[in-house]
Write a protein that holds these residues in place. Structure first.
Motif, PDB file in Angstrom:
ATOM      1  N   GLY A  93       0.798  -1.217   0.000  1.00 45.27           N
ATOM      2  CA  GLY A  93       0.000   0.000   0.000  1.00 45.27           C
ATOM      3  C   GLY A  93       0.834   1.272   0.000  1.00 45.27           C
ATOM      4  O   GLY A  93       0.307   2.363  -0.189  1.00 45.27           O
TER       5      GLY A  93
ATOM      6  N   GLY B  73       2.965   2.160  -2.149  1.00 42.45           N
ATOM      7  CA  GLY B  73       3.074   2.689  -3.508  1.00 42.45           C
ATOM      8  C   GLY B  73       4.222   2.091  -4.304  1.00 42.45           C
ATOM      9  O   GLY B  73       4.687   2.694  -5.270  1.00 42.45           O
ATOM     10  N   LYS B  74       4.649   0.879  -3.926  1.00 43.96           N
ATOM     11  CA  LYS B  74       5.791   0.239  -4.609  1.00 43.96           C
ATOM     12  C   LYS B  74       5.526   0.009  -6.093  1.00 43.96           C
ATOM     13  O   LYS B  74       6.317   0.414  -6.938  1.00 43.96           O
ATOM     14  N   THR B  75       4.409  -0.673  -6.375  1.00 42.35           N
ATOM     15  CA  THR B  75       4.154  -1.068  -7.756  1.00 42.35           C
ATOM     16  C   THR B  75       3.987   0.168  -8.643  1.00 42.35           C
ATOM     17  O   THR B  75       4.541   0.246  -9.746  1.00 42.35           O
ATOM     18  N   THR B  76       3.245   1.139  -8.123  1.00 38.89           N
ATOM     19  CA  THR B  76       3.050   2.394  -8.851  1.00 38.89           C
ATOM     20  C   THR B  76       4.399   3.068  -9.110  1.00 38.89           C
ATOM     21  O   THR B  76       4.660   3.557 -10.217  1.00 38.89           O
TER      22      THR B  76
ATOM     23  N   LYS C 277       2.906   9.934  -2.052  1.00 38.05           N
ATOM     24  CA  LYS C 277       1.676  10.583  -1.570  1.00 38.05           C
ATOM     25  C   LYS C 277       1.957  11.906  -0.864  1.00 38.05           C
ATOM     26  O   LYS C 277       1.220  12.299   0.036  1.00 38.05           O
TER      27      LYS C 277
ATOM     28  N   ASP D  64       1.551  14.529  -2.207  1.00 43.20           N
ATOM     29  CA  ASP D  64       0.448  15.380  -2.666  1.00 43.20           C
ATOM     30  C   ASP D  64      -0.707  15.375  -1.672  1.00 43.20           C
ATOM     31  O   ASP D  64      -1.481  16.313  -1.623  1.00 43.20           O
TER      32      ASP D  64
ATOM     33  N   GLY E 117       6.681  11.008  -4.753  1.00 50.02           N
ATOM     34  CA  GLY E 117       5.450  10.726  -5.484  1.00 50.02           C
ATOM     35  C   GLY E 117       4.458  11.845  -5.234  1.00 50.02           C
ATOM     36  O   GLY E 117       4.226  12.229  -4.090  1.00 50.02           O
TER      37      GLY E 117
ATOM     38  N   GLU F 132      -1.222   9.818  -8.444  1.00 50.78           N
ATOM     39  CA  GLU F 132      -1.373   8.446  -8.914  1.00 50.78           C
ATOM     40  C   GLU F 132      -1.005   8.263 -10.381  1.00 50.78           C
ATOM     41  O   GLU F 132      -0.869   7.146 -10.853  1.00 50.78           O
TER      42      GLU F 132
HETATM   43  P1  GDP Z   1       2.114  -1.277  -3.147  1.00 50.24           P
HETATM   44  O1  GDP Z   1       1.181  -2.201  -2.421  1.00 50.24           O
HETATM   45  O2  GDP Z   1       3.211  -0.784  -2.249  1.00 50.24           O
HETATM   46  O3  GDP Z   1       2.646  -1.847  -4.416  1.00 50.24           O
HETATM   47  O4  GDP Z   1       1.273   0.037  -3.484  1.00 50.24           O
HETATM   48  P2  GDP Z   1       0.549   0.482  -4.853  1.00 50.24           P
HETATM   49  O5  GDP Z   1       1.559   0.847  -5.863  1.00 50.24           O
HETATM   50  O6  GDP Z   1      -0.447  -0.549  -5.214  1.00 50.24           O
HETATM   51  O7  GDP Z   1      -0.154   1.833  -4.381  1.00 50.24           O
HETATM   52  C1  GDP Z   1      -1.177   1.866  -3.417  1.00 50.24           C
HETATM   53  C2  GDP Z   1      -2.121   3.022  -3.735  1.00 50.24           C
HETATM   54  O8  GDP Z   1      -1.437   4.270  -3.554  1.00 50.24           O
HETATM   55  C3  GDP Z   1      -2.605   3.036  -5.167  1.00 50.24           C
HETATM   56  O9  GDP Z   1      -3.969   3.410  -5.172  1.00 50.24           O
HETATM   57  C4  GDP Z   1      -1.765   4.100  -5.850  1.00 50.24           C
HETATM   58  O10 GDP Z   1      -2.405   4.695  -6.936  1.00 50.24           O
HETATM   59  C5  GDP Z   1      -1.566   5.074  -4.716  1.00 50.24           C
HETATM   60  N1  GDP Z   1      -0.345   5.902  -4.866  1.00 50.24           N
HETATM   61  C6  GDP Z   1       0.918   5.480  -5.099  1.00 50.24           C
HETATM   62  N2  GDP Z   1       1.779   6.532  -5.135  1.00 50.24           N
HETATM   63  C7  GDP Z   1       1.043   7.656  -4.926  1.00 50.24           C
HETATM   64  C8  GDP Z   1       1.348   9.077  -4.833  1.00 50.24           C
HETATM   65  O11 GDP Z   1       2.494   9.527  -4.944  1.00 50.24           O
HETATM   66  N3  GDP Z   1       0.293   9.915  -4.595  1.00 50.24           N
HETATM   67  C9  GDP Z   1      -0.981   9.437  -4.448  1.00 50.24           C
HETATM   68  N4  GDP Z   1      -1.943  10.331  -4.212  1.00 50.24           N
HETATM   69  N5  GDP Z   1      -1.297   8.136  -4.519  1.00 50.24           N
HETATM   70  C10 GDP Z   1      -0.314   7.238  -4.753  1.00 50.24           C
END
Ligand code: GDP
Length: 299
Positions: free
Chosen positions: A110, A112-115, A252, A254, A277, A280
């Motif tokens: 959660g 934001g790794k994958t993103t 996040k 932002d 970041g 999204e």
């Molecule tokens: P992971 O479980 O660590 O791989 O996390 P995800 O990449 O799935 O991201 C989790 C949520 O955070 C998703 O809904 C992304 O769109 C959101 N997210 C990731 N980076 C950012 C960011 O820099 N800003 C915002 N507002 N949302 C983000």
């Protein structure tokens, strides 16, 4: 830069403006300094750094009247100093001896790794690098699918295994395939189930060891959600015990009023924030620039 300023000034709740208003008072009395401290602590700058900053501001802004220095300029300088203007924030994305660069991306689910992996891939592709993604978060099918979607979007190959397969073997396969194809950089997405620290430690340790049979890991990026405040710091500590983190990605920003966490987490781990970041979208990742960051805070 414009986007950084817009996004930060919307979310930081006017940290910089609040501080400037306080520092511009005619008389900087004890009450005012206390309010300044509170404002900094609320922004998660942390106790030690807040004290340091306030001490420096107090001594530099002592002179009042005609010769008084401009509080804005002094505040800007001191904030930049706190954030670390001289840290090396470049990403190590290229390998040596003909190997691809290998970037291991770690952090809790959660964060934001994958993103972030998708966004970094996009930046590298725009710089004419070739990139392969490794889907080593094999525990969650959704994470693998999400990475595959990013791969399609950005136009890079994704190496994945069947659900539940060994993360280390997927990572190994990704690096091996990339090396054989002469790809510049492999970005490896990993699992982040912090509930089971021993398990995670074993898993990440093994992923790194197995990759390094093929090529050295050039960068270990810890992805932290800026909105999680002190919790994020605790997570950061745990991950830094598990792997040698070389850089932080603060996501996040932002949506967070806690930009000061940049300062705390750098001190805590002794490694620089390299990327931030800001949303999204695919283009919402920026190299971290202390001057631009402080300017955005000051609005
Ligand atoms: P992971 O479980 O660590 O791989 O996390 P995800 O990449 O799935 O991201 C989790 C949520 O955070 C998703 O809904 C992304 O769109 C959101 N997210 C990731 N980076 C950012 C960011 O820099 N800003 C915002 N507002 N949302 C983000």
């Amino acid at each position: 830069l414009v986007r950084l300023r817009e996004r930060l000034s919307r979310s930081q709740g006017g940290l910089g403006r609040g501080l400037l208003a306080l520092l511009s008072r005619d008389r900087l009395d004890e009450d005012t300094w206390e309010s300044i401290e509170d404002t900094l602590l609320t922004a998660d700058i942390g106790v030690g750094p807040t004290q340091e900053l306030v001490d420096n501001l107090r001594s530099r802004l002592r002179v009042q009247g005609g010769d008084a220095p401009d509080p804005r300029a002094v505040l800007r300088e001191e904030l930049v100093k706190l954030v670390g203007p001289d840290l090396d924030r470049r990403l190590q994305v290229t390998g040596t001896d003909g190997n691809p660069g290998v970037v291991l991306v770690v952090g809790v689910n959660g964060a934001g790794k994958t993103t972030t992996v998708g966004k970094i891939a996009r930046i590298l592709v725009a710089q004419d690098h070739t990139v392969t993604l490794g889907a080593a978060d094999t525990f969650r099918a959704a994470a693998v699918d999400q990475l595959a979607t990013w791969g399609e979007r950005v136009g890079v190959d994704v190496v994945r295994g069947p659900e539940g397969s060994d993360p280390a073997s997927v990572a190994f396969e990704a690096v091996k395939t990339a090396a054989a194809q002469g790809v510049d950089t492999v970005l490896v997405d990993t699992a982040g189930r912090l509930q089971n620290k021993a398990g995670l430690m074993d898993e990440l340790g093994k992923v790194k060891r197995v990759i390094e049979k093929q090529a050295p890991v050039t960068e270990v990026l810890l992805v932290l959600d800026a909105t999680t405040g002190q919790n994020g710091l605790i997570q950061a500590r745990v991950f830094s015990e598990i792997v040698d983190v070389t850089g932080i990605v603060l996501t996040k920003l932002d949506g967070s009023a806690k930009g000061g966490i940049v300062v705390q987490v750098q001190r805590e781990l002794g490694v620089p924030v390299k990327l931030v970041g800001l949303g999204e979208g695919a283009d919402d990742l920026a190299p971290f620039d202390p001057g631009a960051f402080v300017d955005a805070l000051l609005g």
